[in-house]
Design a protein around this motif. Structure first.
Motif, PDB file in Angstrom:
ATOM      1  N   LYS A 118       7.367   1.438   3.727  1.00 43.87           N
ATOM      2  CA  LYS A 118       7.907   2.760   3.377  1.00 43.87           C
ATOM      3  C   LYS A 118       6.868   3.530   2.601  1.00 43.87           C
ATOM      4  O   LYS A 118       6.083   2.959   1.875  1.00 43.87           O
ATOM      5  CB  LYS A 118       9.133   2.617   2.476  1.00 43.87           C
ATOM      6  N   LYS A 119       6.884   4.855   2.731  1.00 47.58           N
ATOM      7  CA  LYS A 119       6.017   5.673   1.893  1.00 47.58           C
ATOM      8  C   LYS A 119       6.618   5.698   0.503  1.00 47.58           C
ATOM      9  O   LYS A 119       7.820   5.838   0.346  1.00 47.58           O
ATOM     10  CB  LYS A 119       5.936   7.100   2.442  1.00 47.58           C
ATOM     11  N   VAL A 120       5.776   5.562  -0.506  1.00 51.23           N
ATOM     12  CA  VAL A 120       6.268   5.556  -1.876  1.00 51.23           C
ATOM     13  C   VAL A 120       6.754   6.937  -2.271  1.00 51.23           C
ATOM     14  O   VAL A 120       7.747   7.097  -2.941  1.00 51.23           O
ATOM     15  CB  VAL A 120       5.165   5.062  -2.833  1.00 51.23           C
ATOM     16  N   GLU A 121       6.064   7.952  -1.846  1.00 53.57           N
ATOM     17  CA  GLU A 121       6.424   9.314  -2.202  1.00 53.57           C
ATOM     18  C   GLU A 121       6.283  10.154  -0.950  1.00 53.57           C
ATOM     19  O   GLU A 121       5.306  10.044  -0.236  1.00 53.57           O
ATOM     20  CB  GLU A 121       5.416   9.804  -3.247  1.00 53.57           C
ATOM     21  N   LEU A 135       1.690   2.655   0.123  1.00 52.19           N
ATOM     22  CA  LEU A 135       2.779   2.133   0.940  1.00 52.19           C
ATOM     23  C   LEU A 135       3.544   1.084   0.158  1.00 52.19           C
ATOM     24  O   LEU A 135       2.942   0.253  -0.529  1.00 52.19           O
ATOM     25  CB  LEU A 135       2.227   1.490   2.210  1.00 52.19           C
ATOM     26  N   LYS A 136       4.870   1.132   0.265  1.00 52.91           N
ATOM     27  CA  LYS A 136       5.696   0.068  -0.316  1.00 52.91           C
ATOM     28  C   LYS A 136       5.987  -0.892   0.830  1.00 52.91           C
ATOM     29  O   LYS A 136       6.493  -0.484   1.872  1.00 52.91           O
ATOM     30  CB  LYS A 136       6.990   0.646  -0.883  1.00 52.91           C
ATOM     31  N   GLY A 172       5.656  -5.207  -2.553  1.00 50.56           N
ATOM     32  CA  GLY A 172       4.405  -4.839  -3.201  1.00 50.56           C
ATOM     33  C   GLY A 172       3.964  -3.447  -2.796  1.00 50.56           C
ATOM     34  O   GLY A 172       4.612  -2.782  -1.989  1.00 50.56           O
ATOM     35  N   ILE A 173       2.848  -3.015  -3.381  1.00 48.08           N
ATOM     36  CA  ILE A 173       2.277  -1.699  -3.097  1.00 48.08           C
ATOM     37  C   ILE A 173       0.888  -1.900  -2.496  1.00 48.08           C
ATOM     38  O   ILE A 173       0.101  -2.701  -3.002  1.00 48.08           O
ATOM     39  CB  ILE A 173       2.148  -0.855  -4.389  1.00 48.08           C
ATOM     40  N   THR A 174       0.609  -1.174  -1.412  1.00 44.10           N
ATOM     41  CA  THR A 174      -0.725  -1.204  -0.813  1.00 44.10           C
ATOM     42  C   THR A 174      -1.280   0.211  -0.739  1.00 44.10           C
ATOM     43  O   THR A 174      -0.539   1.195  -0.880  1.00 44.10           O
ATOM     44  CB  THR A 174      -0.715  -1.829   0.597  1.00 44.10           C
TER      45      THR A 174
END
Length: 199
Positions: free
Chosen positions: A16-19, A26-27, A101-103
């Motif tokens: 998913k897009k974080v914002e 990316l989440k 996580g976040i990439t």
């Protein structure tokens, strides 16, 4: 290390897009295999969860990046720990886990900012987040001309400068994944509105 089992083929359903409008972060939700040495296991289970988290963070840091998801930045949540399977040869236990996580990954057409870290005769190299090799060719900054010297710069008629440590807003033309180095390279341009050095 046995990361990314075959079940990961469907993992992109969880990206998913974080914002909204900010694609570079990316989440993600990923399955992962964590191997815990036999000496780190205890009967109470408290040390086990700690060992799993420590191994997961260590594996995550070593992996650095993948072509599909970009650079790994952070583990945010350990979602689940599956049933451990003892490995016959070593006695170690393999636990399938799922974590969030976040990439960080850049995409063609995105407008981003980077810091110039090298000025060359035919362009400049920029950094943006964990990406070190972003190339802005002199052919993609048409108003600018190269001025050699001890501290070379690119200048335009409005005395706008592109030199070392200057922040530049650019548009991404394309990216390339280098498997051996586990990193991305990008080609960028200043052709477009509101692109160039940021004051």
């Amino acid at each position: 290390m046995e990361n990314f089992p075959s079940e990961t083929l469907g993992m992109f359903d969880h990206v998913k897009k974080v914002e909204k409008g900010k694609k570079m972060f990316l989440k993600v939700q990923l399955p992962w295999n964590v191997i815990i040495p036999a000496e780190n296991l205890d009967a109470k289970g408290l040390m086990l969860q700690r060992s799993i988290v420590v191994c997961l963070l260590d594996d995550f840091a070593k992996k650095r990046a993948t072509k599909d998801l970009g650079y790994y930045l952070a583990v945010s949540t350990l979602e689940s720990i599956g049933e451990g399977k003892v490995r016959q040869q070593t006695g170690d236990v393999l636990f399938p886990v799922v974590f969030s996580g976040i990439t960080f990954k850049i995409f063609k057409g995105e407008i981003l900012e980077g810091v110039v870290h090298k000025v060359l005769k035919h362009g400049v190299l920029l950094r943006c987040g964990p990406i070190e090799n972003i190339y802005l060719s002199s052919m993609k900054m048409l108003d600018y001309r190269y001025v050699p010297g001890e501290n070379p710069v690119f200048l335009n008629d409005k005395t706008s400068k592109i030199e070392k440590d200057v922040v530049v807003r650019f548009v991404v033309l394309g990216t390339k994944w280098l498997e051996a180095e586990r990193e991305f390279q990008a080609l960028v341009s200043l052709e477009g509105d509101y692109l160039g050095p940021v004051s």
